[in-house]
Design a protein around this motif. Structure first.
Motif, PDB file in Angstrom:
ATOM      1  N   ILE A  69       0.854  -1.189   0.000  1.00 48.35           N
ATOM      2  CA  ILE A  69       0.000   0.000   0.000  1.00 48.35           C
ATOM      3  C   ILE A  69       0.889   1.239   0.000  1.00 48.35           C
ATOM      4  O   ILE A  69       1.670   1.456   0.922  1.00 48.35           O
ATOM      5  N   LEU A  70       0.762   2.026  -1.057  1.00 53.26           N
ATOM      6  CA  LEU A  70       1.500   3.285  -1.136  1.00 53.26           C
ATOM      7  C   LEU A  70       0.608   4.377  -0.555  1.00 53.26           C
ATOM      8  O   LEU A  70      -0.446   4.695  -1.105  1.00 53.26           O
ATOM      9  N   ASP A  71       1.035   4.930   0.567  1.00 55.26           N
ATOM     10  CA  ASP A  71       0.306   5.988   1.274  1.00 55.26           C
ATOM     11  C   ASP A  71       1.033   7.300   0.993  1.00 55.26           C
ATOM     12  O   ASP A  71       2.131   7.541   1.496  1.00 55.26           O
ATOM     13  N   THR A  72       0.424   8.154   0.175  1.00 51.23           N
ATOM     14  CA  THR A  72       1.097   9.397  -0.220  1.00 51.23           C
ATOM     15  C   THR A  72       1.296  10.351   0.952  1.00 51.23           C
ATOM     16  O   THR A  72       2.130  11.255   0.859  1.00 51.23           O
ATOM     17  N   SER A  73       0.568  10.148   2.053  1.00 50.71           N
ATOM     18  CA  SER A  73       0.785  11.014   3.221  1.00 50.71           C
ATOM     19  C   SER A  73       2.153  10.765   3.851  1.00 50.71           C
ATOM     20  O   SER A  73       2.639  11.591   4.623  1.00 50.71           O
ATOM     21  N   GLN A  74       2.777   9.616   3.518  1.00 49.21           N
ATOM     22  CA  GLN A  74       4.109   9.293   4.014  1.00 49.21           C
ATOM     23  C   GLN A  74       5.208   9.776   3.060  1.00 49.21           C
ATOM     24  O   GLN A  74       6.391   9.591   3.347  1.00 49.21           O
ATOM     25  N   TYR A  75       4.797  10.379   1.949  1.00 51.77           N
ATOM     26  CA  TYR A  75       5.746  10.873   0.948  1.00 51.77           C
ATOM     27  C   TYR A  75       5.756  12.401   0.956  1.00 51.77           C
ATOM     28  O   TYR A  75       4.760  13.038   1.296  1.00 51.77           O
ATOM     29  N   GLU A  76       6.865  12.969   0.558  1.00 52.37           N
ATOM     30  CA  GLU A  76       7.005  14.421   0.565  1.00 52.37           C
ATOM     31  C   GLU A  76       6.401  15.070  -0.671  1.00 52.37           C
ATOM     32  O   GLU A  76       5.792  16.148  -0.593  1.00 52.37           O
ATOM     33  N   ASN A  77       6.549  14.421  -1.842  1.00 50.21           N
ATOM     34  CA  ASN A  77       6.152  15.071  -3.085  1.00 50.21           C
ATOM     35  C   ASN A  77       5.326  14.193  -4.022  1.00 50.21           C
ATOM     36  O   ASN A  77       4.665  14.713  -4.918  1.00 50.21           O
ATOM     37  N   LEU A  78       5.374  12.899  -3.849  1.00 43.23           N
ATOM     38  CA  LEU A  78       4.697  11.979  -4.756  1.00 43.23           C
ATOM     39  C   LEU A  78       3.198  11.949  -4.473  1.00 43.23           C
ATOM     40  O   LEU A  78       2.782  11.763  -3.334  1.00 43.23           O
ATOM     41  N   PHE A  93      -0.825  10.657  -6.234  1.00 45.57           N
ATOM     42  CA  PHE A  93      -1.541   9.967  -7.300  1.00 45.57           C
ATOM     43  C   PHE A  93      -2.235  10.996  -8.194  1.00 45.57           C
ATOM     44  O   PHE A  93      -2.773  12.000  -7.714  1.00 45.57           O
ATOM     45  N   ARG A  94      -2.243  10.720  -9.480  1.00 40.71           N
ATOM     46  CA  ARG A  94      -2.818  11.680 -10.426  1.00 40.71           C
ATOM     47  C   ARG A  94      -4.299  11.890 -10.193  1.00 40.71           C
ATOM     48  O   ARG A  94      -4.829  13.000 -10.401  1.00 40.71           O
ATOM     49  N   ASP A  95      -5.012  10.824  -9.741  1.00 41.06           N
ATOM     50  CA  ASP A  95      -6.459  10.955  -9.555  1.00 41.06           C
ATOM     51  C   ASP A  95      -6.828  11.513  -8.187  1.00 41.06           C
ATOM     52  O   ASP A  95      -8.018  11.593  -7.840  1.00 41.06           O
ATOM     53  N   GLY A  96      -5.829  11.907  -7.380  1.00 42.14           N
ATOM     54  CA  GLY A  96      -6.097  12.509  -6.082  1.00 42.14           C
ATOM     55  C   GLY A  96      -6.248  11.526  -4.936  1.00 42.14           C
ATOM     56  O   GLY A  96      -6.482  11.943  -3.791  1.00 42.14           O
ATOM     57  N   SER A  97      -6.136  10.230  -5.184  1.00 42.52           N
ATOM     58  CA  SER A  97      -6.233   9.230  -4.116  1.00 42.52           C
ATOM     59  C   SER A  97      -5.098   9.401  -3.112  1.00 42.52           C
ATOM     60  O   SER A  97      -4.002   9.860  -3.451  1.00 42.52           O
ATOM     61  N   ILE A  98      -5.363   9.008  -1.869  1.00 40.29           N
ATOM     62  CA  ILE A  98      -4.341   9.065  -0.823  1.00 40.29           C
ATOM     63  C   ILE A  98      -3.575   7.744  -0.742  1.00 40.29           C
ATOM     64  O   ILE A  98      -2.355   7.730  -0.566  1.00 40.29           O
ATOM     65  N   GLU A  99      -4.275   6.634  -0.894  1.00 38.61           N
ATOM     66  CA  GLU A  99      -3.656   5.316  -0.808  1.00 38.61           C
ATOM     67  C   GLU A  99      -4.066   4.458  -2.002  1.00 38.61           C
ATOM     68  O   GLU A  99      -5.193   4.548  -2.480  1.00 38.61           O
ATOM     69  N   LYS A 100      -3.132   3.617  -2.441  1.00 32.36           N
ATOM     70  CA  LYS A 100      -3.433   2.636  -3.477  1.00 32.36           C
ATOM     71  C   LYS A 100      -2.511   1.442  -3.320  1.00 32.36           C
ATOM     72  O   LYS A 100      -1.386   1.555  -2.814  1.00 32.36           O
ATOM     73  N   GLU A 101      -2.996   0.284  -3.772  1.00 35.95           N
ATOM     74  CA  GLU A 101      -2.166  -0.908  -3.827  1.00 35.95           C
ATOM     75  C   GLU A 101      -1.324  -0.857  -5.100  1.00 35.95           C
ATOM     76  O   GLU A 101      -1.858  -0.691  -6.200  1.00 35.95           O
ATOM     77  N   VAL A 102      -0.013  -0.995  -4.956  1.00 37.92           N
ATOM     78  CA  VAL A 102       0.900  -0.933  -6.100  1.00 37.92           C
ATOM     79  C   VAL A 102       1.799  -2.163  -6.079  1.00 37.92           C
ATOM     80  O   VAL A 102       1.921  -2.865  -5.072  1.00 37.92           O
ATOM     81  N   ALA A 103       2.458  -2.433  -7.204  1.00 38.50           N
ATOM     82  CA  ALA A 103       3.242  -3.651  -7.364  1.00 38.50           C
ATOM     83  C   ALA A 103       4.602  -3.552  -6.691  1.00 38.50           C
ATOM     84  O   ALA A 103       5.216  -2.485  -6.629  1.00 38.50           O
TER      85      ALA A 103
END
Length: 337
Positions: free
Chosen positions: A87-96, A98-108
């Motif tokens: 699970i990629l949680d963008t709140s844990q990232y500084e600049n990255l 998701f293009r669709d505005g999601s906060i979390e997504k499952e990624v490979a």
């Protein structure tokens, strides 16, 4: 040799998937690139540590003084579905983001198969007359699309009895260089049979021994000439060290025997992204970055092994399965006296 080529293919494939998005990921900043690479490569690093620690034993009975055995061992550690994504949680990232505005997504991960995940990094420019360039790109997928869900290893192993109830073991995978990739490893082990000191050793129905083993792997992948990112001396380098502590038991029959053991594996794998990189978009636009980051994976856990061995004069073969976080199979052909 086919198994050696599989190991090289795996190292090249994982490195290729990772390096194809180096420019994009570095556009989000070194910290974001390091965080993503750590999660993406973790199953490959952990699976390799489990794979290169299989096949250390096929008997609890130690070899007699000056007895020896040469083995060709092939292993495979399997990557479960829970290690094919994260699970990629963008709140844990500084600049990255998701293009669709999601906060979390499952990624490979490196063994996953999730494509079409688009992210964006808002650009910054340190030169007023040069407009900022946003970075928009697709996150890397993994080897799942190629139906590869295991980490292989293959090597030669030698065992030699040099003291009562004690044998020393060594394993070796020659460093092979192909397609700008080098992979090689070696290991040393010491096995001692506790039951060899019993007064009734020869009539005791089973043998019990202990094993301590160390394994070292190092590899590198030079992608300077791929023109993925402007720069020089661009490469991945991996350094892996593991320790195995094992209690082993086996039957003592002339032809067919079963063996098993309970062990504890601990290890560390460090992967460095080295060289210079000139990124043209995103948060580090127009900057030159040298030796961007290093990521580390650690494993530690209990493992259990159960196997069978067939002996025909000086020729033996064995097959076993190890139950662990990354369970795996080991098969060996053995020759010795």
């Amino acid at each position: 040799m086919r198994n050696l080529n599989v190991l090289l293919f795996l190292f090249i494939s994982i490195s290729s998937y990772a390096q194809q998005n180096i420019d994009d990921l570095l556009a989000a900043g070194i910290n974001d690139a390091q965080r993503f690479a750590s999660d993406y490569l973790r199953p490959a690093s952990e699976g390799m540590m489990y794979s290169i620690n299989q096949g250390w034993f096929n008997d609890a009975k130690a070899k007699k003084l000056f007895g020896f055995e040469i083995s060709l061992v092939a292993n495979a550690s399997f990557v479960g579905d829970d290690n094919k994504s994260f699970i990629l949680d963008t709140s844990q990232y500084e600049n990255l983001q998701f293009r669709d505005g999601s906060i979390e997504k499952e990624v490979a991960t490196a063994f996953g198969d999730i494509d079409g995940i688009m992210v964006v990094v808002e650009g910054e420019s340190t030169v007023p007359i040069i407009p900022a360039q946003d970075a928009e790109f697709e996150l890397p997928t993994g080897l799942g699309g190629s139906n590869i869900n295991f980490v292989p290893s293959a090597f030669l192993q030698a065992s030699f009895g040099f003291l009562k109830g004690t044998e020393i073991k060594a394993r070796f995978f020659p460093k092979v260089n192909t397609n700008d990739t080098e992979v090689g490893f070696y290991g040393l082990g010491l096995q001692h049979e506790f039951t060899s000191w019993l007064p009734a050793d020869k009539v005791f129905p089973v043998a019990i021994s202990g094993l301590i083993a160390y394994t070292h792997l190092d590899g590198s992948y030079d992608f300077t000439d791929t023109n993925i990112v402007d720069g020089e001396n661009q490469r991945f380098e991996n350094n892996t060290n593991t320790y195995l502590f094992q209690v082993i038991g086996s039957t003592k029959l002339p032809v067919f025997n079963v063996y098993g053991g309970i062990g504890y594996l601990t290890g560390t794998s460090t992967t460095d992204l080295l060289g210079t990189y000139r990124v043209r978009s995103g948060i580090v636009s127009e900057e030159q970055i040298t030796d961007p980051f290093s990521i580390e994976s650690r494993v530690s856990g209990i493992r259990g092994t159960l196997g069978a061995k067939l002996t025909l004069a000086f020729f033996r073969m064995n097959l076993d399965y190890t139950l662990a976080e990354y369970g795996g199979l080991s098969f060996a052909l053995n020759f010795g006296f």
